[in-house]
Design a protein around this motif. Structure first.
Motif, PDB file in Angstrom:
ATOM      1  N   ASP A 191       0.837  -1.216   0.000  1.00 14.68           N
ATOM      2  CA  ASP A 191       0.000   0.000   0.000  1.00 14.68           C
ATOM      3  C   ASP A 191       0.870   1.263   0.000  1.00 14.68           C
ATOM      4  N   ALA A 192       1.963   1.209   0.751  1.00 21.45           N
ATOM      5  CA  ALA A 192       2.835   2.397   0.859  1.00 21.45           C
ATOM      6  C   ALA A 192       3.415   2.769  -0.506  1.00 21.45           C
ATOM      7  N   ARG A 193       3.680   1.753  -1.333  1.00 21.47           N
ATOM      8  CA  ARG A 193       4.286   2.058  -2.646  1.00 21.47           C
ATOM      9  C   ARG A 193       3.352   2.919  -3.497  1.00 21.47           C
ATOM     10  N   GLY A 194       2.051   2.615  -3.401  1.00 20.88           N
ATOM     11  CA  GLY A 194       1.068   3.378  -4.182  1.00 20.88           C
ATOM     12  C   GLY A 194       0.974   4.834  -3.751  1.00 20.88           C
ATOM     13  N   GLY A 195       1.309   5.109  -2.495  1.00 20.84           N
ATOM     14  CA  GLY A 195       1.218   6.480  -1.985  1.00 20.84           C
ATOM     15  C   GLY A 195       2.144   7.446  -2.704  1.00 20.84           C
ATOM     16  N   LEU A 196       3.241   6.929  -3.272  1.00 21.67           N
ATOM     17  CA  LEU A 196       4.183   7.809  -3.979  1.00 21.67           C
ATOM     18  C   LEU A 196       3.644   8.219  -5.353  1.00 21.67           C
ATOM     19  N   ILE A 197       2.552   7.526  -5.785  1.00 21.42           N
ATOM     20  CA  ILE A 197       1.983   7.766  -7.128  1.00 21.42           C
ATOM     21  C   ILE A 197       0.561   8.328  -7.051  1.00 21.42           C
ATOM     22  N   GLY A 198      -0.287   7.697  -6.217  1.00 24.75           N
ATOM     23  CA  GLY A 198      -1.692   8.115  -6.132  1.00 24.75           C
ATOM     24  C   GLY A 198      -1.817   9.567  -5.690  1.00 24.75           C
ATOM     25  N   ASP A 199      -2.838  10.259  -6.188  1.00 24.01           N
ATOM     26  CA  ASP A 199      -3.043  11.690  -5.933  1.00 24.01           C
ATOM     27  C   ASP A 199      -1.887  12.531  -6.461  1.00 24.01           C
ATOM     28  N   GLY A 200      -1.217  12.020  -7.474  1.00 26.32           N
ATOM     29  CA  GLY A 200      -0.120  12.744  -8.113  1.00 26.32           C
ATOM     30  C   GLY A 200       1.229  12.177  -7.717  1.00 26.32           C
TER      31      GLY A 200
END
Ligand SMILES: Cc1cc2nc3c(=O)[nH]c(=O)nc-3n(C[C@H](O)[C@H](O)[C@H](O)COP(=O)(O)OP(=O)(O)OC[C@H]3O[C@@H](n4cnc5c(N)ncnc54)[C@H](O)[C@@H]3O)c2cc1C
Length: 219
Positions: A191-200
């Motif tokens: 999940d943390a990996r997606g945080g660097l991409i999601g919402d920009g």
């Protein structure tokens, strides 16, 4: 909710946002995409082909588009910062508990200096993310003429980066168990990996908001 570029007979009017039902003629959905992480938020593509959107579905027109977009991005940045601070905290606490229980080299992991150093670094990062996300909420939700959106963006970028780093170390402290879906840290890491991409993407958000910093920052 859909963000759009609006034209009047070929003439650009600006941006807009509408709330549209997904059963309008011309709208179709792709199949569910199983991402690396964030499985709790199902994702799929939505296709629009010659869709007629009645004018009264428009919530935001070109006149207030920029302000509405800033409000939306501001709330998005703050929420993401809060969520990923929570993820970082969960990863830290999972690693701490595991390190207290797992025996290696004749004693619990938590008694080995290298693990102590990792845990202290994770603790520091979690506290920094917690403090920054709280400060950003306070700056960006205080009524003012303009939103200091560079703070909510910076908090999003910082807290997602911290979450990724802390979750990464939490997996490492779990050894091979950290790669198993039986242990929460493997989900937190994905999940943390997606945080660097999601919402920009974080890099692009920084490039965009440096202009606000250059304009508004006062020493
Ligand atoms: C979990 C998750 C949930 C999401 N939910 C939604 C949602 O609900 N609604 C929605 O609309 N979208 C959603 N998204 C999409 C998300 O907003 C985009 O994935 C994100 O903005 C990045 O866009 P992109 O994937 O097209 O990457 P791109 O913009 O193609 O970027 C690819 C790479 O190129 C770099 N790059 C991009 N532009 C530049 C530039 N100008 N200069 C230099 N480098 C550049 C980026 O940093 C990145 O490394 C979601 C994404 C995720 C991961």
């Amino acid at each position: 909710l859909i963000w759009m570029t609006l034209y009047d007979e070929g003439r650009l009017l600006g941006g807009g946002m509408a709330l549209i039902p997904l059963d309008l003629p011309g709208i179709s959905r792709g199949k569910l995409i199983k991402l690396l992480g964030s499985h709790d938020i199902p994702q799929c593509e939505i296709f629009l082909e010659d869709v007629h959107i009645p004018e009264d579905y428009l919530l935001i027109g070109p006149d207030i588009y920029e302000a509405a977009m800033d409000t939306f991005l501001n709330l998005g940045g703050l929420s993401v910062a809060g969520v990923f601070t929570g993820l970082a905290r969960a990863a830290f606490e999972e690693a701490l508990n595991y390190a207290k229980q797992r025996i290696q080299g004749g004693k619990p992991l938590v008694e080995h200096q290298i693990i102590q150093a990792k845990l202290f670094d994770m603790f520091t990062k979690v506290e920094a993310a917690r403090a920054f996300s709280r400060a950003a909420f306070s700056y960006c939700l205080t009524p003012a003429d303009t939103i200091p959106i560079e703070y909510s963006t910076a908090a999003k970028v910082y807290c997602t980066q911290i979450a990724y780093e802390v979750a990464h170390e939490a997996v490492q402290i779990h050894g091979a168990n950290g790669l198993s879906p039986e242990y929460l840290v493997s989900k937190l890491f994905r999940d943390a990996r997606g945080g660097l991409i999601g919402d920009g993407c974080n890099e692009v958000l920084g490039l965009k908001r440096i202009h606000n910093v250059l304009e508004n920052y006062r020493p």
